[in-house]
Design an enzyme around this catalytic site. Structure first.
Site, PDB file in Angstrom:
ATOM      1  N   ASN A 101       0.781  -1.227   0.000  1.00  0.00           N
ATOM      2  CA  ASN A 101       0.000   0.000   0.000  1.00  0.00           C
ATOM      3  C   ASN A 101       0.817   1.283   0.000  1.00  0.00           C
ATOM      4  OD1 ASN A 101      -2.755   1.352   0.492  1.00  0.00           O
ATOM      5  ND2 ASN A 101      -1.492   2.179   2.151  1.00  0.00           N
ATOM      6  N   ASP A 196      -8.602   4.828  -0.435  1.00  0.00           N
ATOM      7  CA  ASP A 196      -7.320   4.641  -1.116  1.00  0.00           C
ATOM      8  C   ASP A 196      -6.170   4.960  -0.164  1.00  0.00           C
ATOM      9  OD1 ASP A 196      -5.228   4.468  -2.888  1.00  0.00           O
ATOM     10  OD2 ASP A 196      -5.892   6.057  -4.211  1.00  0.00           O
ATOM     11  N   ASP A 233      -1.270  -7.355   2.996  1.00  0.00           N
ATOM     12  CA  ASP A 233      -1.744  -6.440   4.026  1.00  0.00           C
ATOM     13  C   ASP A 233      -2.685  -5.384   3.442  1.00  0.00           C
ATOM     14  OD1 ASP A 233      -1.437  -5.400   6.805  1.00  0.00           O
ATOM     15  OD2 ASP A 233      -0.572  -3.668   5.785  1.00  0.00           O
ATOM     16  N   HIS A 237      -7.435  -0.838   0.852  1.00  0.00           N
ATOM     17  CA  HIS A 237      -6.863   0.414   0.364  1.00  0.00           C
ATOM     18  C   HIS A 237      -6.198   0.276  -1.004  1.00  0.00           C
ATOM     19  CE1 HIS A 237      -7.428   1.517   4.571  1.00  0.00           C
ATOM     20  NE2 HIS A 237      -6.852   0.366   4.848  1.00  0.00           N
ATOM     21  N   GLU A 263      -5.731  -9.699   3.709  1.00  0.00           N
ATOM     22  CA  GLU A 263      -6.399  -9.038   4.832  1.00  0.00           C
ATOM     23  C   GLU A 263      -7.317  -7.965   4.263  1.00  0.00           C
ATOM     24  OE1 GLU A 263      -5.184  -6.442   8.744  1.00  0.00           O
ATOM     25  OE2 GLU A 263      -4.716  -5.760   6.722  1.00  0.00           O
TER      26      GLU A 263
END
Length: 492
Positions: A101, A196, A233, A237, A263
């Site tokens: 991310n 996001d 992870d 997002h 996740e």
């Protein structure tokens, strides 16, 4: 094979985790562990203090002198690769924790244009566009282009949380303006209007150069480490368009057998199911709703209706793609998603995920080994003790030996439920019974093929023997707020 994952870390773990894991793989194999989820191995912004989620350099697995030293919190690259090799020698797969991310700890500042958005509604613009300085350039000077010469700059990021204007540091959520737009991508969770942005310098996955670099990197990573799968992870997002393309690349170009676990943290199972469907079932997901059922059940005690324990869970909705857990590093005490399941209920919860037919369970390091840690809350040191769950090794053994065959549920009482595993040609299976109140009883018929059979509690919570009648029927018992696993006496 009744596979079991162990999350081999917790948030406050101290020590050389790679070496400790390598030393423990034989013990884990004996327990029936078939896969281990290890924490992020990449160099992070906080160096030895970072847990791996504050990603700085994905190519530095504890090899370069960056961010305060060569090793990460968990050890060096050599120790990491050795740990994976030791796991493979014992037949244990390794799932690498991957953070896609964001990046943190940029090497250089750039002049960029941004606008500020409301933190509760990221679609709401609360400032004009203005010029700032931001740490959006990542050159990795210590690595000197080894493995990749890719330089990250503001064209690679969509947002950031710290900027400088006229020498003053400003905090908030700032949308970066670059050639890929002045708005967030829409292919993410719509929590807070648009989710996001999470933290740090948010990666811009509409940039084709970024997508290609991430393909190059994951190919390098899997070939270098020989990891068997990845745990991804913070998927709420990430652009689902990018994610599908990237995972498809892994499955077709790198390793078709790579296990992908995500996740996607939602307590609403429909949202996880929608995400899973959107991913064309390329990815398994953690069952956060089931965790919250366990948490609530442990809080409410006898007032919780056990017959509803699986209601609204991903295990109940899409069992093949669900990974069940009782607790993890985000839900443990003092963490962001704190929802720690009370100790009295943990054996019951583990019985549910370890002995149910369709579950792919993930056990948590402190529940097997115990843990103690201290953190500061409101300027006070708070010490937490997580005792190991004494019944967990026996429940793991029961999964390997008896959790086989068709399942029949007796979820017919709010305080006492049971289920049968009918077994196979070699072994009967088991009767698992749990109570969240007083001593519980359940009359169960096992069929004439199990007539006049003697049963004992494999967990030794009950000392008596139970004998079925000529029709294969018996009354099975469980202690107050406890679990028993009844198996044929001659199999113990």
């Amino acid at each position: 094979m009744n596979g079991v994952i162990i999350q081999y870390f917790h948030w406050y773990y101290n020590g050389n985790l790679w070496n400790e894991f390598a030393e423990n793989v034989s013990y884990l194999k004996d327990l029936g562990i078939t896969a281990a989820w290890l924490p992020p191995a990449t160099k992070c912004n906080l160096g030895l203090e970072g847990r791996g989620y504050d990603v700085y350099d994905l190519y530095d697995l504890g090899e370069f002198d960056q961010k305060g030293g060569i090793p990460t919190r968990y050890g060096t690259k050599e120790e990491y690769i050795n740990a994976i090799e030791k796991a493979h020698e014992q037949g244990i797969a390794v799932y690498a924790d991957i953070v896609l991310n964001h990046r943190m700890g940029g090497d250089e500042a750039e002049k960029i244009n941004v606008h500020k958005v409301d933190e509760e509604n990221r679609n709401l613009v609360v400032s004009d566009t203005f010029e700032v300085l931001a740490q959006t350039k990542f050159t990795f000077p210590a690595r000197k282009g080894k493995y990749s010469e890719f330089i990250w700059d503001y064209h690679c990021f969509s947002g950031i949380d710290v900027v400088q204007k006229n020498g003053e540091e400003l905090h908030g959520i700032f949308k970066i303006h670059n050639e890929y737009g002045t708005e967030w991508t829409d292919a993410v969770s719509h929590q807070f209007g648009n989710y996001d942005y999470l933290m740090g310098a948010d990666v811009e996955y509409r940039n084709p150069h970024v997508i290609q670099e991430m393909k190059n990197w994951i190919k390098w990573y899997l070939e270098t480490t020989k990891a068997d799968g990845i745990r991804l992870d913070a998927l709420k997002h990430l652009s689902s368009d990018f994610l599908k393309e990237w995972i498809t690349y892994i499955k077709t170009e790198v390793n078709p057998e790579c296990f992908v676990l995500g996740e996607f943290w939602k307590d609403d199972v429909e949202k996880i199911t929608d995400f899973s469907d959107k991913m064309d079932d390329l990815i398994s997901c953690f069952d956060a709703p089931l965790h919250y059922n366990f948490f609530k059940a442990s809080q409410e005690g006898r007032n919780y209706d056990l017959s509803q324990i699986l209601k609204g869970s991903f295990l109940d909705q899409k069992p093949v793609f669900s990974v069940s857990f009782v607790e993890n590093h985000d839900t443990q005490k003092l963490q962001a998603l704190e929802s720690a399941v009370k100790n009295w209920f943990k054996p019951l919860a583990y019985a549910i995920i370890l002995l149910s037919e369709d579950a792919y369970p993930c056990i948590f390091y402190p529940d097997l080994f115990g843990a103690e840690y201290t953190d500061t809350v409101d300027n006070k040191d708070v010490k937490i003790t997580m005792p190991k769950i004494e019944l967990l090794p026996k429940l793991l053994e029961a999964r390997q030996r008896f959790a086989v065959g068709e399942q029949i549920r007796y979820f017919d009482h709010p305080n006492c439920i049971a289920w049968i595993r009918k077994g196979n040609d070699d072994v009967f299976g088991c009767v698992t019974i749990i109570s969240n109140s007083d001593e519980g009883v359940k009359e169960i018929s096992l069929g004439k093929e199990n007539a006049n059979s003697t049963f004992k509690d494999f967990l030794s919570q009950r000392q008596e023997e139970i004998k079925t009648d000529e029709e294969g029927k018996a009354i099975f018992r469980v202690n107050s707020c406890s679990v028993s696993v009844w198996v044929k006496a001659d199999t113990i």
